[in-house]
Scaffold this motif. Structure first.
Motif, PDB file in Angstrom:
ATOM      1  N   PRO A 220     -72.458  -8.108  86.065  1.00 52.12           N
ATOM      2  CA  PRO A 220     -73.914  -7.875  86.535  1.00 52.12           C
ATOM      3  C   PRO A 220     -74.912  -8.637  85.603  1.00 52.12           C
ATOM      4  N   GLU A 221     -76.112  -8.950  86.380  1.00 55.09           N
ATOM      5  CA  GLU A 221     -77.191  -9.547  85.741  1.00 55.09           C
ATOM      6  C   GLU A 221     -77.661  -8.567  84.560  1.00 55.09           C
ATOM      7  N   PRO A 222     -78.239  -9.141  83.538  1.00 59.75           N
ATOM      8  CA  PRO A 222     -78.897  -8.454  82.587  1.00 59.75           C
ATOM      9  C   PRO A 222     -79.784  -7.492  83.032  1.00 59.75           C
ATOM     10  N   GLY A 223     -79.733  -6.249  82.733  1.00 56.42           N
ATOM     11  CA  GLY A 223     -80.487  -5.138  83.390  1.00 56.42           C
ATOM     12  C   GLY A 223     -80.308  -4.484  84.498  1.00 56.42           C
ATOM     13  N   GLU A 224     -79.235  -5.299  85.038  1.00 57.52           N
ATOM     14  CA  GLU A 224     -78.879  -4.705  86.446  1.00 57.52           C
ATOM     15  C   GLU A 224     -78.015  -3.114  86.334  1.00 57.52           C
ATOM     16  N   ALA A 225     -78.504  -2.391  86.938  1.00 54.75           N
ATOM     17  CA  ALA A 225     -77.727  -1.003  86.832  1.00 54.75           C
ATOM     18  C   ALA A 225     -76.301  -1.009  87.797  1.00 54.75           C
ATOM     19  N   ALA A 226     -75.269  -0.755  87.267  1.00 56.53           N
ATOM     20  CA  ALA A 226     -74.102  -0.933  88.172  1.00 56.53           C
ATOM     21  C   ALA A 226     -73.141   0.177  87.481  1.00 56.53           C
ATOM     22  N   LEU A 227     -71.750   0.502  88.108  1.00 62.46           N
ATOM     23  CA  LEU A 227     -70.955   1.404  87.668  1.00 62.46           C
ATOM     24  C   LEU A 227     -69.561   0.487  87.476  1.00 62.46           C
ATOM     25  N   VAL A 228     -69.097   0.752  86.234  1.00 62.30           N
ATOM     26  CA  VAL A 228     -67.761   0.201  86.074  1.00 62.30           C
ATOM     27  C   VAL A 228     -66.952   1.244  86.660  1.00 62.30           C
ATOM     28  N   LEU A 229     -65.683   0.793  87.660  1.00 64.59           N
ATOM     29  CA  LEU A 229     -64.813   1.587  88.050  1.00 64.59           C
ATOM     30  C   LEU A 229     -63.605   2.062  87.350  1.00 64.59           C
ATOM     31  N   ASP A 230     -63.480   3.018  86.811  1.00 62.39           N
ATOM     32  CA  ASP A 230     -62.564   2.982  85.514  1.00 62.39           C
ATOM     33  C   ASP A 230     -61.277   3.641  86.073  1.00 62.39           C
ATOM     34  N   HIS A 231     -61.230   4.825  86.695  1.00 61.63           N
ATOM     35  CA  HIS A 231     -59.903   5.491  87.421  1.00 61.63           C
ATOM     36  C   HIS A 231     -60.394   6.171  88.584  1.00 61.63           C
ATOM     37  N   PHE A 232     -59.408   6.386  89.427  1.00 55.98           N
ATOM     38  CA  PHE A 232     -59.433   7.279  90.565  1.00 55.98           C
ATOM     39  C   PHE A 232     -58.141   8.212  90.675  1.00 55.98           C
ATOM     40  N   GLU A 233     -58.525   9.319  91.261  1.00 57.31           N
ATOM     41  CA  GLU A 233     -57.385  10.369  91.405  1.00 57.31           C
ATOM     42  C   GLU A 233     -57.537  11.010  92.936  1.00 57.31           C
ATOM     43  N   THR A 234     -56.288  11.344  93.534  1.00 60.07           N
ATOM     44  CA  THR A 234     -56.181  12.143  94.733  1.00 60.07           C
ATOM     45  C   THR A 234     -55.256  13.369  94.356  1.00 60.07           C
ATOM     46  N   VAL A 235     -55.934  14.511  94.871  1.00 56.61           N
ATOM     47  CA  VAL A 235     -55.151  15.770  94.622  1.00 56.61           C
ATOM     48  C   VAL A 235     -55.245  16.527  95.962  1.00 56.61           C
ATOM     49  N   ILE A 236     -53.985  17.120  96.560  1.00 57.50           N
ATOM     50  CA  ILE A 236     -54.414  18.123  97.677  1.00 57.50           C
ATOM     51  C   ILE A 236     -54.073  19.447  97.370  1.00 57.50           C
ATOM     52  N   THR A 237     -54.922  20.319  97.495  1.00 60.70           N
ATOM     53  CA  THR A 237     -54.798  21.764  96.917  1.00 60.70           C
ATOM     54  C   THR A 237     -53.598  22.633  97.808  1.00 60.70           C
ATOM     55  N   PRO A 238     -53.381  23.369  96.987  1.00 55.54           N
ATOM     56  CA  PRO A 238     -52.053  24.283  97.607  1.00 55.54           C
ATOM     57  C   PRO A 238     -52.418  24.885  98.917  1.00 55.54           C
ATOM     58  N   VAL A 239     -53.716  25.163  98.912  1.00 55.73           N
ATOM     59  CA  VAL A 239     -54.037  25.886 100.266  1.00 55.73           C
ATOM     60  C   VAL A 239     -55.369  25.174 100.849  1.00 55.73           C
ATOM     61  N   GLY A 240     -55.650  25.361 102.245  1.00 61.78           N
ATOM     62  CA  GLY A 240     -56.882  24.808 102.872  1.00 61.78           C
ATOM     63  C   GLY A 240     -56.661  23.871 104.003  1.00 61.78           C
ATOM     64  N   GLU A 241     -55.593  23.620 104.359  1.00 60.02           N
ATOM     65  CA  GLU A 241     -55.191  22.752 105.314  1.00 60.02           C
ATOM     66  C   GLU A 241     -55.827  23.114 106.815  1.00 60.02           C
ATOM     67  N   SER A 242     -56.039  24.643 106.954  1.00 59.85           N
ATOM     68  CA  SER A 242     -56.703  25.089 108.015  1.00 59.85           C
ATOM     69  C   SER A 242     -58.211  25.423 107.943  1.00 59.85           C
ATOM     70  N   ASP A 243     -58.847  25.197 106.765  1.00 58.80           N
ATOM     71  CA  ASP A 243     -59.994  25.438 106.592  1.00 58.80           C
ATOM     72  C   ASP A 243     -60.940  24.406 106.633  1.00 58.80           C
ATOM     73  N   MET A 244     -60.585  23.306 106.427  1.00 59.92           N
ATOM     74  CA  MET A 244     -61.436  22.163 106.476  1.00 59.92           C
ATOM     75  C   MET A 244     -60.506  20.927 107.511  1.00 59.92           C
ATOM     76  N   ALA A 245     -61.019  20.879 108.628  1.00 60.44           N
ATOM     77  CA  ALA A 245     -60.275  20.028 109.592  1.00 60.44           C
ATOM     78  C   ALA A 245     -61.355  19.354 110.702  1.00 60.44           C
ATOM     79  N   TRP A 246     -60.887  18.253 111.169  1.00 59.11           N
ATOM     80  CA  TRP A 246     -61.549  17.595 112.363  1.00 59.11           C
ATOM     81  C   TRP A 246     -60.641  17.139 113.385  1.00 59.11           C
ATOM     82  N   LYS A 247     -61.360  17.582 114.632  1.00 57.34           N
ATOM     83  CA  LYS A 247     -60.466  17.196 115.739  1.00 57.34           C
ATOM     84  C   LYS A 247     -61.369  16.657 116.737  1.00 57.34           C
TER      85      LYS A 247
END
Length: 415
Positions: A220-247
């Motif tokens: 990035p240019e000097p003074g430019e605000a940006a975000l270094v992307l360090d790490h990502f993670e995905t987790v599926i909770t044990p419950v909730g399949e029927s509590d948030m859905a899109w049809k």
């Protein structure tokens, strides 16, 4: 090699929905039961929202539309267009938001030309068409015909996070790659009157908006605000399949958003964050006083090859209990404001300060829940904040169907 998210830009359509006015209209619709009327009032009043935005110009009390399809201002009746009518408006209006957000991101990225873009990743769950928004961006922004295009569709509110992860992986595979990431959602196209509690909650929350940014290994240019992307993670909770859905239904897309969702997040947010924290040596060392306790084995993820510390040794760290120094170790929290109760649960469970939830709460208050685009609005608010300093850590979290929790660790850089 640092992979950086630069030039975050946001766009909302011009029509503003005032929450109190929308509440009164929904509560007055014919056919609602008395319980539904009370639920409408409670849901809208407790939403934490003042205003939202929509691409539907006729959704205002002063509309003069001669052939309304969504709202008859004269009778104050909400109409019921079919899915085709809603999707046709999506094709027209979503394209405009995708292109405008992408154009703003390119203009805001110093030293970058359209010809530099090698990949486009688009995100949306509120409509479909082909050639899609990825194609339209290439044409409208003058990108190279050889630009590689990817679309993440129908994933829900968390989808901007895997889009950023995908962009990061492209750059790690090819340091010369420059990825344009754009999310646009037109949730208001699918709002409807109903006595169903899930539909009432959705009608009190969702809105329209778009956001875009550039992911690359360029400094990035000097003074430019940006975000270094360090790490990502995905987790599926044990419950909730029927509590948030899109049809997809005959009268638009049907959102299932159970009132149990905040409870699920409250119960499982710590375990969802555990593998993310275990990826980062600096975070592990910052909390090495025992706040993060050892909790069993974990398998390293795709972008964890260079990890060191506890996680690399085959262990996973649990998230801290409320009142821990987590809010000190991570200065900023970009929490997807799926609703006010979700933010309340997250703040209490992780022991965060009120100030750390301001970007999420303000995004919700002024824009509502714009599905996948919302988390990018929150991240931009953090970057634009006066208290945000070079080297600050950011933890981002978004929730969606499944129930899926997508999280990421990032570092603020000022160029």
């Amino acid at each position: 090699m640092a992979v950086t998210l630069r030039a975050l830009q946001t766009v909302v359509p011009p029509t503003v929905l005032v929450q109190e006015q929308v509440r009164d209209i929904f509560a007055a619709q014919p056919g609602l039961s008395r319980l539904a009327q009370r639920l409408v009032t409670a849901s809208f009043n407790l939403s934490g929202i003042d205003t939202r935005h929509t691409v539907i110009d006729e959704l205002t009390l002063d509309s003069t539309a001669t052939d309304p399809q969504f709202f008859d201002a004269a009778s104050r009746r909400l109409l019921v267009p079919g899915t085709r009518v809603r999707n046709e408006l999506y094709i027209e209006q979503a394209t405009k938001l995708f292109v405008e957000a992408g154009r703003r991101a390119l203009a805001a990225c110093p030293g970058l030309d359209p010809a530099d873009i090698t990949h486009v990743v688009t995100v949306s769950c509120t409509g479909f068409y082909a050639p899609g928004p990825d194609y339209m961006l290439v044409r409208a922004l003058g990108l190279a015909p050889s630009t590689q295009r990817y679309h993440l569709g129908f994933m829900g509110c968390y989808a901007a996070m895997p889009a950023l992860r995908t962009a990061k992986q492209f750059v790690e595979a090819d340091p010369n790659a420059v990825v344009l990431v754009v999310s646009a959602e037109l949730c208001s196209l699918h709002l409807r009157t109903s006595s169903d509690p899930d539909t009432i909650v959705a009608s009190s929350l969702f809105s329209d908006g778009a956001a875009a940014g550039i992911v690359s290994s360029r400094t990035p240019e000097p003074g430019e605000a940006a975000l270094v992307l360090d790490h990502f993670e995905t987790v599926i909770t044990p419950v909730g399949e029927s509590d948030m859905a899109w049809k997809i239904g005959d009268e638009g897309f049907e959102m299932i958003l159970s009132s149990y969702v905040p409870h699920i997040i409250d119960e499982h947010i710590e375990s969802a964050l555990a593998p993310l924290f275990g990826r980062d040596e600096r975070l592990t060392l910052a909390l090495a006083d025992g706040v993060l306790a050892e909790a069993g084995a974990v398998t390293a993820g795709a972008d964890d090859a260079g990890a060191t510390g506890a996680a690399a040794g085959g262990r996973v760290l649990t998230a801290p209990a409320p009142g821990s120094p987590l809010s000190t170790a991570i200065a900023h929290w970009a929490i997807h404001p799926g609703g006010r109760s979700i933010l309340d649960k997250t703040e209490a469970k992780l022991g965060l300060t009120e100030a750390q939830l301001v970007p999420s709460r303000e995004t919700l208050r002024t824009n509502g829940n714009m599905s996948s685009a919302t988390i990018l609005f929150v991240m931009k608010a953090i970057l634009d904040g006066e208290s945000t300093a070079d080297g600050d850590r950011v933890c981002a979290m978004a929730f969606g169907p499944g129930l899926t929790v997508e999280s990421g660790l990032m570092t603020v850089t000022r160029g």
